[in-house]
Design an enzyme around this catalytic site. Structure first.
Site, short mmCIF file in Angstrom:
data_model
loop_
_atom_site.label_atom_id
_atom_site.label_comp_id
_atom_site.label_asym_id
_atom_site.label_seq_id
_atom_site.Cartn_x
_atom_site.Cartn_y
_atom_site.Cartn_z
N GLY A 57 -38.78 52.09 -34.89
CA GLY A 57 -39.69 52.61 -33.87
C GLY A 57 -40.05 54.05 -34.14
N ARG A 61 -43.92 55.54 -34.99
CA ARG A 61 -44.58 56.66 -34.32
C ARG A 61 -44.86 57.81 -35.28
NH1 ARG A 61 -40.70 54.90 -30.68
NH2 ARG A 61 -39.21 56.51 -31.35
N SER A 67 -47.76 48.23 -35.21
CA SER A 67 -48.58 47.04 -35.45
C SER A 67 -48.12 45.90 -34.57
CB SER A 67 -48.51 46.62 -36.92
OG SER A 67 -47.18 46.24 -37.26
N ASP A 74 -39.99 42.72 -34.61
CA ASP A 74 -38.90 43.47 -33.98
C ASP A 74 -38.27 42.67 -32.85
OD1 ASP A 74 -37.38 45.95 -33.71
OD2 ASP A 74 -38.44 46.19 -31.82
N ASP A 78 -34.54 40.95 -32.72
CA ASP A 78 -33.61 41.32 -31.63
C ASP A 78 -33.09 40.09 -30.91
OD1 ASP A 78 -33.92 43.99 -32.20
OD2 ASP A 78 -35.37 44.36 -30.61
#
Length: 223
Positions: A57, A61, A67, A74, A78
């Protein structure tokens, strides 16, 4: 006059955050392959993969490489990672149904949230500005709180995994045993338990809020 060659754009598949995502998948494969033979190694690898979840993350940034593919990759990583760990815990403890129910809640809550966000035309499932629930806004709007809840939940599951004992499969007995450990272990256990409880409450709220959004969409479409 000859036109300058078109500037090549980097494939989304090769974005730094997404490469980290692939690396997480490999780490998780290795971790779960070793979960029965080396619990400590499993715990280290699993937590490192979880740490990389925050790292991707930051890179997204930092290099403006956020995207849709990365967000989906992601979330799927998780959810699958947590689901596998909960399924593992359900084999070690009784009642194992507790972990299966937690698995179901986690997947259902996030699936409803993703789909309701899609129906609403939002670019991210973390966009909850229009919801009326303050706890859900705090969770997605204040990163330290979100990090505390997520880290606490995963660390709690890792602790339970490390303390699983073939001689006693009772979840309650294991928790009582942990509370008899050193003050540091007890503090960590209670802290993670609080964060875990908040995360489950938020999962329920998220599921209900997202379900309401889906129903509202159906109602509007039916008029």
């Amino acid at each position: 006059m000859a036109q300058p060659p078109a500037k090549k754009t980097l494939s989304v598949y090769l974005y730094i955050p997404n490469i980290i995502g692939y690396f997480r998948i490999i780490i998780n494969f290795i971790a779960f392959a070793e979960c029965y033979t080396n619990r400590t190694l499993f715990a280290i690898l699993y937590f490192f993969s979880f740490f990389c979840d925050g790292l991707d993350g930051w890179f997204a940034r930092r290099f403006n490489q956020a995207s849709t593919f990365g967000a989906v990759l992601d979330m799927v990583t998780d959810r699958v990672s947590t689901a596998c760990l909960l399924a593992l815990l359900s084999q070690f403890y009784r009642p194992g149904l507790v972990f299966i129910l937690l698995l179901g809640l986690d997947i259902t809550s996030h699936w409803f949230q993703m789909y309701s966000s899609f129906l609403s035309g939002k670019t991210s499932h973390k966009d909850v500005k229009h919801t009326g629930n303050g706890l859900l806004k705090l969770y997605y709007g204040y990163r330290p709180f979100m990090a505390f809840c997520c880290v606490a939940s995963e660390v709690l599951y890792i602790i339970l995994f490390l303390y699983a004992d073939a001689k006693s499969t009772s979840l309650l007995n294991t928790c009582r045993g942990i509370l008899k450990e050193s003050p540091l272990v007890v503090f960590m256990f209670i802290s993670t338990l609080i964060g875990w409880a908040l995360k489950q409450v938020i999962n329920v709220i998220q599921m209900k809020t997202a379900a309401d959004a889906c129903v509202a969409y159906d109602s509007k479409r039916g008029k």
